[in-house]
Design an enzyme around this catalytic site. Structure first.
Site, PDB file in Angstrom:
ATOM      1  N   LYS A  16       4.214  -6.271  -5.837  1.00 42.23           N
ATOM      2  CA  LYS A  16       4.663  -5.235  -6.786  1.00 42.23           C
ATOM      3  C   LYS A  16       6.129  -5.461  -7.166  1.00 42.23           C
ATOM      4  O   LYS A  16       6.483  -5.452  -8.340  1.00 42.23           O
ATOM      5  CB  LYS A  16       4.505  -3.823  -6.174  1.00 42.23           C
ATOM      6  N   ARG A  90       2.174   7.228  -4.149  1.00 44.96           N
ATOM      7  CA  ARG A  90       1.465   6.735  -2.971  1.00 44.96           C
ATOM      8  C   ARG A  90       0.539   7.777  -2.378  1.00 44.96           C
ATOM      9  O   ARG A  90      -0.134   7.504  -1.379  1.00 44.96           O
ATOM     10  CB  ARG A  90       2.486   6.351  -1.901  1.00 44.96           C
ATOM     11  N   ARG A 129       9.138 -13.120   5.143  1.00 43.99           N
ATOM     12  CA  ARG A 129      10.105 -13.045   4.037  1.00 43.99           C
ATOM     13  C   ARG A 129      11.507 -12.653   4.501  1.00 43.99           C
ATOM     14  O   ARG A 129      11.672 -11.937   5.471  1.00 43.99           O
ATOM     15  CB  ARG A 129       9.607 -12.096   2.945  1.00 43.99           C
ATOM     16  N   ARG A 163      14.006  -7.152   6.368  1.00 42.06           N
ATOM     17  CA  ARG A 163      13.795  -5.699   6.435  1.00 42.06           C
ATOM     18  C   ARG A 163      13.343  -5.316   7.848  1.00 42.06           C
ATOM     19  O   ARG A 163      12.503  -5.999   8.433  1.00 42.06           O
ATOM     20  CB  ARG A 163      12.724  -5.290   5.416  1.00 42.06           C
ATOM     21  N   ARG A 174       1.713   0.140   7.789  1.00 37.81           N
ATOM     22  CA  ARG A 174       1.909   0.329   6.335  1.00 37.81           C
ATOM     23  C   ARG A 174       0.595   0.083   5.584  1.00 37.81           C
ATOM     24  O   ARG A 174       0.261   0.785   4.628  1.00 37.81           O
ATOM     25  CB  ARG A 174       3.014  -0.604   5.832  1.00 37.81           C
TER      26      ARG A 174
HETATM   27  P1  AP5 Z   1       6.806  -8.290  -2.833  1.00 34.36           P
HETATM   28  O1  AP5 Z   1       6.907  -8.507  -4.296  1.00 34.36           O
HETATM   29  O2  AP5 Z   1       8.034  -7.926  -2.073  1.00 34.36           O
HETATM   30  O3  AP5 Z   1       5.612  -7.282  -2.511  1.00 34.36           O
HETATM   31  P2  AP5 Z   1       5.582  -5.710  -2.569  1.00 34.36           P
HETATM   32  O4  AP5 Z   1       4.196  -5.349  -2.993  1.00 34.36           O
HETATM   33  O5  AP5 Z   1       6.709  -5.186  -3.407  1.00 34.36           O
HETATM   34  O6  AP5 Z   1       5.795  -5.435  -1.012  1.00 34.36           O
HETATM   35  P3  AP5 Z   1       6.674  -4.382  -0.247  1.00 34.36           P
HETATM   36  O7  AP5 Z   1       6.596  -4.784   1.199  1.00 34.36           O
HETATM   37  O8  AP5 Z   1       8.037  -4.269  -0.841  1.00 34.36           O
HETATM   38  O9  AP5 Z   1       5.838  -3.107  -0.498  1.00 34.36           O
HETATM   39  P4  AP5 Z   1       5.779  -1.840   0.321  1.00 34.36           P
HETATM   40  O10 AP5 Z   1       4.915  -1.073  -0.586  1.00 34.36           O
HETATM   41  O11 AP5 Z   1       5.342  -1.903   1.732  1.00 34.36           O
HETATM   42  O12 AP5 Z   1       7.318  -1.474   0.489  1.00 34.36           O
HETATM   43  P5  AP5 Z   1       8.228  -0.413  -0.224  1.00 34.36           P
HETATM   44  O13 AP5 Z   1       9.564  -0.989  -0.297  1.00 34.36           O
HETATM   45  O14 AP5 Z   1       7.594   0.107  -1.456  1.00 34.36           O
HETATM   46  O15 AP5 Z   1       6.182  -9.642  -2.213  1.00 34.36           O
HETATM   47  C1  AP5 Z   1       6.048  -9.837  -0.822  1.00 34.36           C
HETATM   48  C2  AP5 Z   1       6.312 -11.315  -0.457  1.00 34.36           C
HETATM   49  O16 AP5 Z   1       5.310 -12.137  -1.041  1.00 34.36           O
HETATM   50  C3  AP5 Z   1       7.639 -11.864  -0.988  1.00 34.36           C
HETATM   51  O17 AP5 Z   1       8.122 -12.793  -0.040  1.00 34.36           O
HETATM   52  C4  AP5 Z   1       7.249 -12.550  -2.297  1.00 34.36           C
HETATM   53  O18 AP5 Z   1       8.151 -13.588  -2.621  1.00 34.36           O
HETATM   54  C5  AP5 Z   1       5.861 -13.063  -1.974  1.00 34.36           C
HETATM   55  N1  AP5 Z   1       4.952 -13.058  -3.119  1.00 34.36           N
HETATM   56  C6  AP5 Z   1       4.861 -12.100  -4.094  1.00 34.36           C
HETATM   57  N2  AP5 Z   1       3.863 -12.421  -4.958  1.00 34.36           N
HETATM   58  C7  AP5 Z   1       3.311 -13.592  -4.494  1.00 34.36           C
HETATM   59  C8  AP5 Z   1       2.243 -14.423  -4.935  1.00 34.36           C
HETATM   60  N3  AP5 Z   1       1.510 -14.132  -6.024  1.00 34.36           N
HETATM   61  N4  AP5 Z   1       1.959 -15.541  -4.209  1.00 34.36           N
HETATM   62  C9  AP5 Z   1       2.688 -15.868  -3.091  1.00 34.36           C
HETATM   63  N5  AP5 Z   1       3.717 -15.118  -2.628  1.00 34.36           N
HETATM   64  C10 AP5 Z   1       4.020 -14.000  -3.316  1.00 34.36           C
HETATM   65  O19 AP5 Z   1       8.187   0.786   0.869  1.00 34.36           O
HETATM   66  C11 AP5 Z   1       8.811   0.677   2.129  1.00 34.36           C
HETATM   67  C12 AP5 Z   1       8.687   2.002   2.869  1.00 34.36           C
HETATM   68  O20 AP5 Z   1       9.378   3.034   2.134  1.00 34.36           O
HETATM   69  C13 AP5 Z   1       7.264   2.538   3.046  1.00 34.36           C
HETATM   70  O21 AP5 Z   1       6.647   1.992   4.206  1.00 34.36           O
HETATM   71  C14 AP5 Z   1       7.548   4.056   3.198  1.00 34.36           C
HETATM   72  O22 AP5 Z   1       8.035   4.380   4.492  1.00 34.36           O
HETATM   73  C15 AP5 Z   1       8.684   4.282   2.199  1.00 34.36           C
HETATM   74  N6  AP5 Z   1       8.213   4.638   0.844  1.00 34.36           N
HETATM   75  C16 AP5 Z   1       8.399   3.907  -0.296  1.00 34.36           C
HETATM   76  N7  AP5 Z   1       7.854   4.529  -1.360  1.00 34.36           N
HETATM   77  C17 AP5 Z   1       7.300   5.672  -0.896  1.00 34.36           C
HETATM   78  C18 AP5 Z   1       6.557   6.725  -1.510  1.00 34.36           C
HETATM   79  N8  AP5 Z   1       6.266   6.706  -2.833  1.00 34.36           N
HETATM   80  N9  AP5 Z   1       6.111   7.740  -0.730  1.00 34.36           N
HETATM   81  C19 AP5 Z   1       6.385   7.774   0.599  1.00 34.36           C
HETATM   82  N10 AP5 Z   1       7.080   6.806   1.249  1.00 34.36           N
HETATM   83  C20 AP5 Z   1       7.532   5.746   0.505  1.00 34.36           C
END
Ligand code: AP5
Length: 219
Positions: A16, A90, A129, A163, A174
């Site tokens: 994402k 979410r 990562r 992270r 997660r």
């Molecule tokens: P990346 O692009 O970073 O993936 P992502 O889907 O953004 O993953 P996140 O881990 O950031 O998502 P998340 O939803 O757990 O975390 P968030 O920060 O939202 O890609 C991942 C890796 O793969 C990278 O190394 C990239 O280079 C690689 N990659 C990407 N695409 C690829 C491909 N096609 N092929 C190969 N490699 C690839 O949330 C963190 C925390 O915040 C949550 O756990 C929660 O506690 C809180 N939080 C955030 N939003 C909310 C909400 N709305 N409500 C409640 N709590 C929330």
């Protein structure tokens, strides 16, 4: 034509953030990542940051009220730019809150794009990562190491960071949060004909091509 607003939906590591950052750079849209907003709040030591730290480190979801307020503020600052919602909504409550926030601002939802992925591969993606501590350039232990070991390809910094929630146990929590609370909101959008699916296991460029085709109305 009014700016398009989209949601990128998918479990942790689905890509994402990668795709949202690309769309922001290429289409003049604005990336609204609740994960990034919460990490900024943590780093600043603000009262909200202190409150969410333990919840995030455990891989659980922060309260709907906090993330909805954060998104509302950023949406106000977005002006006429189209928004890419990355990691929000979410929960069902967040999905309903987003509808209200958009309606109040005269905005519509164009698409909800689901990144379809394989969970075991995602654990590998996430646990490996790391980013440059100075400019944020992304790297991976197996998939993308810096060209010169220990030196950022983009800015030359020697400092890197990971992270705190990117360890296997937290990633599994997660994923479970995604399955239990986030995936169940898909029918809410399916009923309105908004859901489009892309192959999140394809290369970054291929995922980008599939998303672009949806946004350009040719898929
Ligand atoms: P990346 O692009 O970073 O993936 P992502 O889907 O953004 O993953 P996140 O881990 O950031 O998502 P998340 O939803 O757990 O975390 P968030 O920060 O939202 O890609 C991942 C890796 O793969 C990278 O190394 C990239 O280079 C690689 N990659 C990407 N695409 C690829 C491909 N096609 N092929 C190969 N490699 C690839 O949330 C963190 C925390 O915040 C949550 O756990 C929660 O506690 C809180 N939080 C955030 N939003 C909310 C909400 N709305 N409500 C409640 N709590 C929330």
């Amino acid at each position: 034509m009014p700016a398009m607003n989209i949601i990128l939906l998918g479990p942790p590591g689905a890509g994402k953030g990668t795709q949202a950052a690309r769309l922001q750079a290429t289409r003049g849209m604005i990336q609204l990542s609740t994960g990034d907003m919460l990490r900024e709040a943590r780093a600043s030591g603000s009262p909200i940051g202190l409150k969410v730290k333990a919840v995030m480190d455990a891989g659980e979801l922060v309260s709907d009220a906090i993330v909805t307020a954060l998104i509302g503020e950023r949406l106000d600052a977005a002006g006429g730019q189209g928004a890419i919602f990355d990691g929000f909504p979410r929960t069902q409550a967040q999905a309903e809150a987003l509808d209200l926030l958009l309606a109040e601002r005269g905005r519509n939802l164009g698409h909800v794009i689901e990144l379809m992925v394989d969970e075991d591969e995602l654990v590998r993606r996430i646990v490996g990562r790391f980013t440059c501590a100075n400019c944020g350039a992304p790297y991976h232990d197996e998939l993308k190491r810096p060209q010169v070991e220990g030196t950022c390809d983009v800015c030359g910094s020697h400092e890197f960071k990971r992270r705190p929630d990117d360890n296997e146990q937290t990633v599994r929590t997660r994923m479970a949060e995604y399955r239990g609370k986030t995936a169940p909101i898909l029918p809410y959008y399916e009923a309105r004909g908004l859901v489009r699916r892309v192959d999140g296991m394809a290369s970054v460029d291929e995922v980008a091509r599939q998303i672009d085709a949806i946004l350009d109305g040719v898929a």
